[in-house]
Design a protein around this motif. Structure first.
Motif, PDB file in Angstrom:
ATOM      1  N   ILE A   3       0.857  -1.179   0.000  1.00  0.00           N
ATOM      2  CA  ILE A   3       0.000   0.000   0.000  1.00  0.00           C
ATOM      3  C   ILE A   3       0.898   1.235   0.000  1.00  0.00           C
ATOM      4  O   ILE A   3       1.737   1.398   0.884  1.00  0.00           O
ATOM      5  CB  ILE A   3      -0.924   0.012   1.229  1.00  0.00           C
ATOM      6  N   ILE A   4       0.722   2.088  -0.992  1.00  0.00           N
ATOM      7  CA  ILE A   4       1.526   3.304  -1.099  1.00  0.00           C
ATOM      8  C   ILE A   4       0.943   4.388  -0.187  1.00  0.00           C
ATOM      9  O   ILE A   4      -0.255   4.665  -0.201  1.00  0.00           O
ATOM     10  CB  ILE A   4       1.570   3.810  -2.559  1.00  0.00           C
ATOM     11  N   ASN A   5       1.804   5.002   0.576  1.00  0.00           N
ATOM     12  CA  ASN A   5       1.428   6.065   1.505  1.00  0.00           C
ATOM     13  C   ASN A   5       1.333   7.391   0.750  1.00  0.00           C
ATOM     14  O   ASN A   5       2.330   7.914   0.273  1.00  0.00           O
ATOM     15  CB  ASN A   5       2.487   6.154   2.608  1.00  0.00           C
ATOM     16  N   LEU A   6       0.124   7.924   0.648  1.00  0.00           N
ATOM     17  CA  LEU A   6      -0.093   9.227   0.003  1.00  0.00           C
ATOM     18  C   LEU A   6      -0.526  10.288   1.011  1.00  0.00           C
ATOM     19  O   LEU A   6      -1.085  11.307   0.639  1.00  0.00           O
ATOM     20  CB  LEU A   6      -1.165   9.099  -1.087  1.00  0.00           C
ATOM     21  N   THR A   7      -0.256  10.080   2.292  1.00  0.00           N
ATOM     22  CA  THR A   7      -0.734  10.996   3.320  1.00  0.00           C
ATOM     23  C   THR A   7       0.106  12.253   3.471  1.00  0.00           C
ATOM     24  O   THR A   7      -0.331  13.211   4.078  1.00  0.00           O
ATOM     25  CB  THR A   7      -0.784  10.303   4.694  1.00  0.00           C
ATOM     26  N   GLY A   8       1.330  12.228   2.939  1.00  0.00           N
ATOM     27  CA  GLY A   8       2.207  13.388   3.117  1.00  0.00           C
ATOM     28  C   GLY A   8       3.062  13.291   4.367  1.00  0.00           C
ATOM     29  O   GLY A   8       3.877  14.162   4.622  1.00  0.00           O
ATOM     30  N   THR A  12       4.917   5.035   9.399  1.00  0.00           N
ATOM     31  CA  THR A  12       5.367   4.634  10.731  1.00  0.00           C
ATOM     32  C   THR A  12       5.755   3.156  10.709  1.00  0.00           C
ATOM     33  O   THR A  12       5.355   2.420   9.804  1.00  0.00           O
ATOM     34  CB  THR A  12       4.248   4.839  11.767  1.00  0.00           C
ATOM     35  N   PRO A  13       6.491   2.700  11.704  1.00  0.00           N
ATOM     36  CA  PRO A  13       6.816   1.270  11.771  1.00  0.00           C
ATOM     37  C   PRO A  13       5.562   0.385  11.821  1.00  0.00           C
ATOM     38  O   PRO A  13       5.527  -0.680  11.207  1.00  0.00           O
ATOM     39  CB  PRO A  13       7.638   1.139  13.054  1.00  0.00           C
ATOM     40  N   GLU A  14       4.524   0.840  12.503  1.00  0.00           N
ATOM     41  CA  GLU A  14       3.275   0.072  12.573  1.00  0.00           C
ATOM     42  C   GLU A  14       2.620  -0.026  11.197  1.00  0.00           C
ATOM     43  O   GLU A  14       2.106  -1.072  10.817  1.00  0.00           O
ATOM     44  CB  GLU A  14       2.294   0.712  13.577  1.00  0.00           C
ATOM     45  N   GLN A  15       2.641   1.065  10.451  1.00  0.00           N
ATOM     46  CA  GLN A  15       2.089   1.049   9.099  1.00  0.00           C
ATOM     47  C   GLN A  15       2.924   0.153   8.194  1.00  0.00           C
ATOM     48  O   GLN A  15       2.380  -0.617   7.399  1.00  0.00           O
ATOM     49  CB  GLN A  15       2.036   2.477   8.532  1.00  0.00           C
ATOM     50  N   ALA A  16       4.240   0.229   8.314  1.00  0.00           N
ATOM     51  CA  ALA A  16       5.125  -0.604   7.497  1.00  0.00           C
ATOM     52  C   ALA A  16       4.843  -2.084   7.746  1.00  0.00           C
ATOM     53  O   ALA A  16       4.873  -2.888   6.807  1.00  0.00           O
ATOM     54  CB  ALA A  16       6.586  -0.268   7.788  1.00  0.00           C
ATOM     55  N   ALA A  17       4.547  -2.440   8.977  1.00  0.00           N
ATOM     56  CA  ALA A  17       4.232  -3.833   9.301  1.00  0.00           C
ATOM     57  C   ALA A  17       2.955  -4.297   8.611  1.00  0.00           C
ATOM     58  O   ALA A  17       2.761  -5.493   8.389  1.00  0.00           O
ATOM     59  CB  ALA A  17       4.102  -4.002  10.817  1.00  0.00           C
ATOM     60  N   LEU A  18       2.086  -3.349   8.227  1.00  0.00           N
ATOM     61  CA  LEU A  18       0.840  -3.666   7.519  1.00  0.00           C
ATOM     62  C   LEU A  18       1.016  -3.636   6.000  1.00  0.00           C
ATOM     63  O   LEU A  18       0.073  -3.864   5.260  1.00  0.00           O
ATOM     64  CB  LEU A  18      -0.260  -2.680   7.927  1.00  0.00           C
ATOM     65  N   LEU A  68      -2.863   4.484   0.786  1.00  0.00           N
ATOM     66  CA  LEU A  68      -3.231   5.051   2.074  1.00  0.00           C
ATOM     67  C   LEU A  68      -3.412   6.547   1.868  1.00  0.00           C
ATOM     68  O   LEU A  68      -2.488   7.225   1.398  1.00  0.00           O
ATOM     69  CB  LEU A  68      -2.140   4.778   3.109  1.00  0.00           C
ATOM     70  N   ILE A  69      -4.600   7.045   2.150  1.00  0.00           N
ATOM     71  CA  ILE A  69      -4.854   8.474   1.974  1.00  0.00           C
ATOM     72  C   ILE A  69      -5.360   9.058   3.284  1.00  0.00           C
ATOM     73  O   ILE A  69      -5.652   8.350   4.240  1.00  0.00           O
ATOM     74  CB  ILE A  69      -5.830   8.759   0.812  1.00  0.00           C
ATOM     75  N   GLY A  70      -5.507  10.363   3.302  1.00  0.00           N
ATOM     76  CA  GLY A  70      -5.870  11.085   4.516  1.00  0.00           C
ATOM     77  C   GLY A  70      -4.680  11.933   4.911  1.00  0.00           C
ATOM     78  O   GLY A  70      -3.538  11.600   4.625  1.00  0.00           O
ATOM     79  N   SER A  97      -3.313   3.023  15.076  1.00  0.00           N
ATOM     80  CA  SER A  97      -1.922   2.776  14.705  1.00  0.00           C
ATOM     81  C   SER A  97      -1.664   1.392  14.118  1.00  0.00           C
ATOM     82  O   SER A  97      -0.615   1.158  13.524  1.00  0.00           O
ATOM     83  CB  SER A  97      -1.005   3.007  15.893  1.00  0.00           C
ATOM     84  N   THR A  98      -2.604   0.472  14.240  1.00  0.00           N
ATOM     85  CA  THR A  98      -2.370  -0.891  13.737  1.00  0.00           C
ATOM     86  C   THR A  98      -3.506  -1.410  12.864  1.00  0.00           C
ATOM     87  O   THR A  98      -3.504  -2.582  12.487  1.00  0.00           O
ATOM     88  CB  THR A  98      -2.158  -1.873  14.893  1.00  0.00           C
ATOM     89  N   THR A  99      -4.467  -0.563  12.506  1.00  0.00           N
ATOM     90  CA  THR A  99      -5.609  -1.024  11.728  1.00  0.00           C
ATOM     91  C   THR A  99      -5.850  -0.118  10.523  1.00  0.00           C
ATOM     92  O   THR A  99      -6.037   1.079  10.674  1.00  0.00           O
ATOM     93  CB  THR A  99      -6.902  -1.050  12.587  1.00  0.00           C
ATOM     94  N   LEU A 100      -5.824  -0.726   9.340  1.00  0.00           N
ATOM     95  CA  LEU A 100      -6.183  -0.017   8.115  1.00  0.00           C
ATOM     96  C   LEU A 100      -7.668  -0.183   7.869  1.00  0.00           C
ATOM     97  O   LEU A 100      -8.214  -1.286   8.004  1.00  0.00           O
ATOM     98  CB  LEU A 100      -5.424  -0.589   6.918  1.00  0.00           C
ATOM     99  N   LEU A 101      -8.349   0.869   7.487  1.00  0.00           N
ATOM    100  CA  LEU A 101      -9.765   0.824   7.150  1.00  0.00           C
ATOM    101  C   LEU A 101      -9.886   0.988   5.644  1.00  0.00           C
ATOM    102  O   LEU A 101      -9.532   2.021   5.091  1.00  0.00           O
ATOM    103  CB  LEU A 101     -10.505   1.953   7.876  1.00  0.00           C
ATOM    104  N   GLU A 102     -10.352  -0.066   4.963  1.00  0.00           N
ATOM    105  CA  GLU A 102     -10.511  -0.004   3.505  1.00  0.00           C
ATOM    106  C   GLU A 102     -11.810   0.684   3.162  1.00  0.00           C
ATOM    107  O   GLU A 102     -12.851   0.406   3.741  1.00  0.00           O
ATOM    108  CB  GLU A 102     -10.493  -1.404   2.900  1.00  0.00           C
ATOM    109  N   ILE A 103     -11.754   1.596   2.188  1.00  0.00           N
ATOM    110  CA  ILE A 103     -12.932   2.319   1.746  1.00  0.00           C
ATOM    111  C   ILE A 103     -13.421   1.710   0.454  1.00  0.00           C
ATOM    112  O   ILE A 103     -12.699   1.416  -0.434  1.00  0.00           O
ATOM    113  CB  ILE A 103     -12.602   3.812   1.516  1.00  0.00           C
TER     114      ILE A 103
END
Length: 103
Positions: A3-8, A12-18, A68-70, A97-103
């Motif tokens: 998942i590409i991070n587009l949040t600006g 984070t390490p928690e996001q990288a683990a996901l 990943l947006i927002g 910090s450890t849960t992605l919410l898919e839209i």
């Protein structure tokens, strides 16, 4: 899952683990310019910018499975979600910090 991070903000390490990763600096700089126009953009310009960001995603890495947006200016979120979905990328927000919410 990639998942590409587009949040600006940096992943984070928690996001990288996901499975979240940052864009390379040159592509991240282009995306940030698309998010931050000098003048308030018209509705057509917002759509154009959203499609441009989706095109960056498409040309970056074929293993990418989502975005990943927002965090970016709120005016573009709905159009960006639409453009990414049309380009074949599900969109995600961080729920915590450890849960992605898919839209």
């Amino acid at each position: 899952m990639k998942i590409i991070n587009l949040t600006g903000t940096k992943t984070t390490p928690e996001q990288a683990a996901l499975g979240v990763v940052d864009l390379p600096a040159n592509r991240a700089e282009f995306v940030q310019k698309m998010f931050n126009p000098i003048e308030p953009p018209s509705p057509g310009e917002i759509g154009s910018r959203a499609r441009g960001i989706a095109a960056v995603m498409h040309s970056y890495d074929k293993a990418t499975t989502g975005a990943l947006i927002g965090g970016q200016p709120a005016y573009i979120n709905a159009r960006l979600e639409d453009a990414l979905v049309v380009a074949g990328y599900p969109t995600f927000y961080m729920f915590n910090s450890t849960t992605l919410l898919e839209i």
